[in-house]
Design an enzyme around this catalytic site. Structure first.
Site, PDB file in Angstrom:
ATOM      1  N   ASP A 173       0.809  -1.228   0.000  1.00 42.64           N
ATOM      2  CA  ASP A 173       0.000   0.000   0.000  1.00 42.64           C
ATOM      3  C   ASP A 173       0.841   1.276   0.000  1.00 42.64           C
ATOM      4  O   ASP A 173       0.316   2.353   0.258  1.00 42.64           O
ATOM      5  CB  ASP A 173      -1.071  -0.009   1.112  1.00 42.64           C
ATOM      6  CG  ASP A 173      -0.622  -0.684   2.376  1.00 42.64           C
ATOM      7  OD1 ASP A 173       0.552  -0.514   2.708  1.00 42.64           O
ATOM      8  OD2 ASP A 173      -1.457  -1.384   2.991  1.00 42.64           O
ATOM      9  N   HIS A 178      -8.554 -23.027  -9.453  1.00 39.91           N
ATOM     10  CA  HIS A 178      -7.576 -24.106  -9.616  1.00 39.91           C
ATOM     11  C   HIS A 178      -8.227 -25.427 -10.041  1.00 39.91           C
ATOM     12  O   HIS A 178      -7.553 -26.300 -10.557  1.00 39.91           O
ATOM     13  CB  HIS A 178      -6.711 -24.273  -8.352  1.00 39.91           C
ATOM     14  CG  HIS A 178      -7.427 -24.909  -7.211  1.00 39.91           C
ATOM     15  ND1 HIS A 178      -8.152 -24.205  -6.295  1.00 39.91           N
ATOM     16  CD2 HIS A 178      -7.539 -26.207  -6.851  1.00 39.91           C
ATOM     17  CE1 HIS A 178      -8.671 -25.035  -5.418  1.00 39.91           C
ATOM     18  NE2 HIS A 178      -8.317 -26.251  -5.721  1.00 39.91           N
ATOM     19  N   HIS A 215     -15.895 -23.423  -8.030  1.00 37.68           N
ATOM     20  CA  HIS A 215     -15.506 -24.776  -8.431  1.00 37.68           C
ATOM     21  C   HIS A 215     -16.668 -25.597  -9.015  1.00 37.68           C
ATOM     22  O   HIS A 215     -16.549 -26.192 -10.077  1.00 37.68           O
ATOM     23  CB  HIS A 215     -14.915 -25.547  -7.240  1.00 37.68           C
ATOM     24  CG  HIS A 215     -13.809 -24.811  -6.555  1.00 37.68           C
ATOM     25  ND1 HIS A 215     -12.885 -24.052  -7.227  1.00 37.68           N
ATOM     26  CD2 HIS A 215     -13.468 -24.712  -5.247  1.00 37.68           C
ATOM     27  CE1 HIS A 215     -12.025 -23.529  -6.368  1.00 37.68           C
ATOM     28  NE2 HIS A 215     -12.362 -23.911  -5.160  1.00 37.68           N
TER      29      HIS A 215
HETATM   30  P1  NAP Z   1      -1.990 -15.198   3.454  1.00 36.74           P
HETATM   31  O1  NAP Z   1      -1.340 -16.411   4.022  1.00 36.74           O
HETATM   32  O2  NAP Z   1      -2.622 -14.232   4.395  1.00 36.74           O
HETATM   33  O3  NAP Z   1      -0.898 -14.439   2.575  1.00 36.74           O
HETATM   34  C1  NAP Z   1      -1.093 -13.157   2.107  1.00 36.74           C
HETATM   35  C2  NAP Z   1       0.233 -12.446   2.165  1.00 36.74           C
HETATM   36  O4  NAP Z   1       0.006 -11.095   1.766  1.00 36.74           O
HETATM   37  C3  NAP Z   1       0.829 -12.410   3.570  1.00 36.74           C
HETATM   38  O5  NAP Z   1       2.104 -12.986   3.538  1.00 36.74           O
HETATM   39  C4  NAP Z   1       0.867 -10.930   3.888  1.00 36.74           C
HETATM   40  O6  NAP Z   1       2.033 -10.529   4.516  1.00 36.74           O
HETATM   41  C5  NAP Z   1       0.884 -10.305   2.509  1.00 36.74           C
HETATM   42  N1  NAP Z   1       0.446  -8.914   2.608  1.00 36.74           N
HETATM   43  C6  NAP Z   1      -0.713  -8.459   3.144  1.00 36.74           C
HETATM   44  N2  NAP Z   1      -0.740  -7.106   3.088  1.00 36.74           N
HETATM   45  C7  NAP Z   1       0.413  -6.732   2.502  1.00 36.74           C
HETATM   46  C8  NAP Z   1       0.970  -5.467   2.167  1.00 36.74           C
HETATM   47  N3  NAP Z   1       0.317  -4.323   2.395  1.00 36.74           N
HETATM   48  N4  NAP Z   1       2.173  -5.437   1.597  1.00 36.74           N
HETATM   49  C9  NAP Z   1       2.864  -6.575   1.359  1.00 36.74           C
HETATM   50  N5  NAP Z   1       2.391  -7.805   1.628  1.00 36.74           N
HETATM   51  C10 NAP Z   1       1.172  -7.868   2.211  1.00 36.74           C
HETATM   52  O7  NAP Z   1      -3.092 -15.576   2.406  1.00 36.74           O
HETATM   53  P2  NAP Z   1      -3.092 -16.833   1.417  1.00 36.74           P
HETATM   54  O8  NAP Z   1      -3.795 -17.951   2.068  1.00 36.74           O
HETATM   55  O9  NAP Z   1      -1.735 -17.067   0.891  1.00 36.74           O
HETATM   56  O10 NAP Z   1      -4.059 -16.321   0.271  1.00 36.74           O
HETATM   57  C11 NAP Z   1      -3.674 -15.364  -0.693  1.00 36.74           C
HETATM   58  C12 NAP Z   1      -4.827 -15.192  -1.682  1.00 36.74           C
HETATM   59  O11 NAP Z   1      -5.052 -16.431  -2.330  1.00 36.74           O
HETATM   60  C13 NAP Z   1      -6.147 -14.812  -1.022  1.00 36.74           C
HETATM   61  O12 NAP Z   1      -6.880 -14.009  -1.907  1.00 36.74           O
HETATM   62  C14 NAP Z   1      -6.850 -16.145  -0.856  1.00 36.74           C
HETATM   63  O13 NAP Z   1      -8.256 -16.016  -0.834  1.00 36.74           O
HETATM   64  C15 NAP Z   1      -6.393 -16.844  -2.117  1.00 36.74           C
HETATM   65  N6  NAP Z   1      -6.419 -18.300  -2.025  1.00 36.74           N
HETATM   66  C16 NAP Z   1      -5.685 -18.940  -1.085  1.00 36.74           C
HETATM   67  C17 NAP Z   1      -5.701 -20.330  -1.036  1.00 36.74           C
HETATM   68  C18 NAP Z   1      -4.861 -21.099  -0.029  1.00 36.74           C
HETATM   69  O14 NAP Z   1      -4.851 -22.320  -0.126  1.00 36.74           O
HETATM   70  N7  NAP Z   1      -4.191 -20.453   0.890  1.00 36.74           N
HETATM   71  C19 NAP Z   1      -6.468 -21.052  -1.946  1.00 36.74           C
HETATM   72  C20 NAP Z   1      -7.193 -20.361  -2.902  1.00 36.74           C
HETATM   73  C21 NAP Z   1      -7.157 -18.986  -2.934  1.00 36.74           C
HETATM   74  P3  NAP Z   1       2.143 -10.312   6.104  1.00 36.74           P
HETATM   75  O15 NAP Z   1       2.615 -11.607   6.597  1.00 36.74           O
HETATM   76  O16 NAP Z   1       3.124  -9.227   6.218  1.00 36.74           O
HETATM   77  O17 NAP Z   1       0.769  -9.914   6.604  1.00 36.74           O
END
Ligand code: NAP
Length: 487
Positions: free
Chosen positions: A92, A175, A237
């Site tokens: 941001d 996916h 899905h």
């Molecule tokens: P997550 O674990 O919360 O990872 C998101 C990452 O974004 C975190 O490492 C976070 O860093 C980073 N982030 C947040 N705000 C930020 C900023 N201002 N600047 C830089 N980095 C920032 O989420 P996720 O599970 O990987 O999911 C990511 C996306 O994929 C989401 O939209 C989710 O709905 C989608 N998705 C995920 C899955 C899954 O299996 N996990 C499956 C399908 C879809 P910090 O650690 O610093 O907060």
């Protein structure tokens, strides 16, 4: 294997997050192992933590060991790590995007931007990239689900991204479309005359699509409760599987051919509204029960749960497709958490025969079924009747299965994870397996109508015991039509 794509810079926003660690990096490892990454391709990890290169690489290495089940090839791991670069960018803060620009300018080639972050950041990233002057006509962006939580919010996300990128630059991921078995649906339908000619209301009685999860909501309670199973699983899905089963033959497998045919199905879905919702949809919520012999709490009793929540963890829907091919052929969809087992499958129920010549020994000839197992144990089965060998007891029939397990049929070869195919397609610039904006919005429009129907009815979800196949009302949904679920 041969590489048929150019070297690129593959930037992952949210490299330290769960999706990157569990899916994206393991998929990149497998692509590198198969020789499918261009030698000169770089992977740029972007996050907002102050990490030096060594601790970043240690983190990636640890993630690969944790999330790839097979033994790792150290040469491949080292090759992959050598491609990886870490950039500290707070998403941001627009001025910090100049770090990406400086890095990308070293090579000046195709830049792929994978947004592995929450969708509320998509707008910030797009404007940050524009602010830094990074966006070229060739630049691609990859959007993870969820694209909104209803039609209005999905339009908002699509509008923001469309301010900076044309539709041909945008890759929206579901996916499921990268799954080997979902792709095999295309082969099954359009490469086998036995099915192409038997795939409509003349021969098919109805279709069932089940995506059952054994896992409970658990630690994802807060996130899940805001969406529910309809938004979390059906909108994307199950709708994608439905469209692949129901669509007309595309003229080829090029990007828009496939997507246009899927879109036509979405346009032909009969709306479900407040007036017919009680006959067409069952929503459920799991209560206390047993999974694999262990007693587990109900949805409302999960840690951090709100006991007054009416969010559904199960949904069953009768879907009617108002077109020539599917007149009077219902599609029954069902998906839930904390169910009896983990199973995803499509079952095509063929029509009964008009007359039974075996009535002396077999009074009620069951119709044939084609079962397409998406997971686990991917494969295809056909349930049919055969004569029992022997001459003494008249003509006896018995149900038998023609069973094709992919794993066995293809010499136990590893079945690639969906993300491997999708990441490769993004690098190759193929959009066929990514969702077009119109598909997302049509699908939300149909889902919103169900969601509105629920809001108006004020009926709470029906409880089902964890570890079962859902509420009794789901059985009744089919029983009303003189049918039953495949179990
Ligand atoms: P997550 O674990 O919360 O990872 C998101 C990452 O974004 C975190 O490492 C976070 O860093 C980073 N982030 C947040 N705000 C930020 C900023 N201002 N600047 C830089 N980095 C920032 O989420 P996720 O599970 O990987 O999911 C990511 C996306 O994929 C989401 O939209 C989710 O709905 C989608 N998705 C995920 C899955 C899954 O299996 N996990 C499956 C399908 C879809 P910090 O650690 O610093 O907060």
């Amino acid at each position: 294997m041969t590489i048929d794509h150019q070297a690129c810079d593959f930037a992952i926003y949210g490299i330290l997050g769960d999706l990157s660690r569990r899916k994206l990096l393991p998929a990149l490892y497998q692509l590198d192992r198969e020789g499918l990454l261009h030698d000169d391709t770089r992977i740029i990890g972007i996050a907002r933590h102050d990490l030096n290169r060594q601790s970043f690489l240690d983190h990636i290495r640890e993630g690969l060991h944790r999330f790839i089940k097979e033994d790792l090839d150290n040469d491949v791991v080292n090759r992959l790590l050598a491609r990886m670069h870490y950039l500290l960018v707070n998403l941001d803060v627009p001025d910090e995007y100049s770090r990406i620009k400086t890095f990308a300018d070293q090579k000046k080639r195709l830049l792929i931007n994978y947004f592995s972050v929450a969708p509320f950041l998509f707008g910030d990233i797009c404007s940050g990239l524009a602010h830094a002057g990074i966006i070229e006509p060739s630049t691609r962006v990859v959007l993870e689900k969820p694209i909104g939580r209803d039609l209005a919010s999905s339009r908002e996300i699509n509008d923001i991204v469309a301010k900076y990128f044309s539709e041909t630059q945008i890759y929206r991921i579901d996916h499921y479309l990268g799954k080997e078995t979902v792709m095999n649906l295309l082969a099954l339908r359009f490469a086998n005359s036995i099915f192409t000619t038997n795939w409509d209301h003349n021969t098919i009685d109805h279709v069932q699509i089940t995506v059952a999860e054994e896992v409970r909501v658990g630690s994802r309670w807060g996130y899940f409760d805001k969406s529910g199973q309809l938004r979390d699983m059906v909108q994307n899905h199950l709708m994608q599987i439905l469209t692949l089963v129901a669509m007309e033959p595309p003229v080829n497998l090029h990007d828009d051919s496939l997507r246009n045919e899927k879109l036509k199905v979405l346009k032909a879905l009969r709306p479900i509204t407040h007036d017919n919702i009680d006959d067409m949809v069952v929503r459920g919520q799991y209560g206390r029960g047993y999974i694999r012999g262990n007693e587990v709490p109900g949805y409302l009793e999960e840690a951090g749960g709100n006991p007054a929540s009416t969010t559904e963890t199960f949904v069953a829907i009768r879907v009617d497709i108002d077109n020539w091919r599917w007149a009077d052929v219902p599609f029954y969809l069902r998906t839930g958490k904390a169910m009896a087992t983990k199973r995803s499958e499509v079952v095509i129920h063929f029509k009964r025969l008009p007359h039974n010549i075996f009535a002396d020994s077999y009074q009620n000839l069951p119709p044939n079924k084609l079962i397409i197992r998406l997971q686990p144990d991917e494969g295809v089965e056909i349930e049919m009747l055969n004569k029992v060998p022997g001459i003494g007891q008249g003509l006896q029939l018995q149900r038998t299965m023609l069973d094709l397990s992919f794993c066995e049929a293809f010499n136990n070869s590893r079945i690639a994870d969906a993300y491997e195919r999708l990441l490769l397609d993004i690098m190759q610039g193929r959009q066929a397996l990514f969702i077009h904006r119109e598909e997302v919005e049509r699908s939300w429009q149909w889902i919103d109508s169900i969601q509105n129907g629920w809001q108006q009815s004020h009926e709470p979800p029906k409880t089902y015991p964890a570890g079962s196949w859902g509420p009794v009302a789901s059985v009744a949904l089919l029983a009303r039509d003189d049918r039953e679920w495949e179990e």
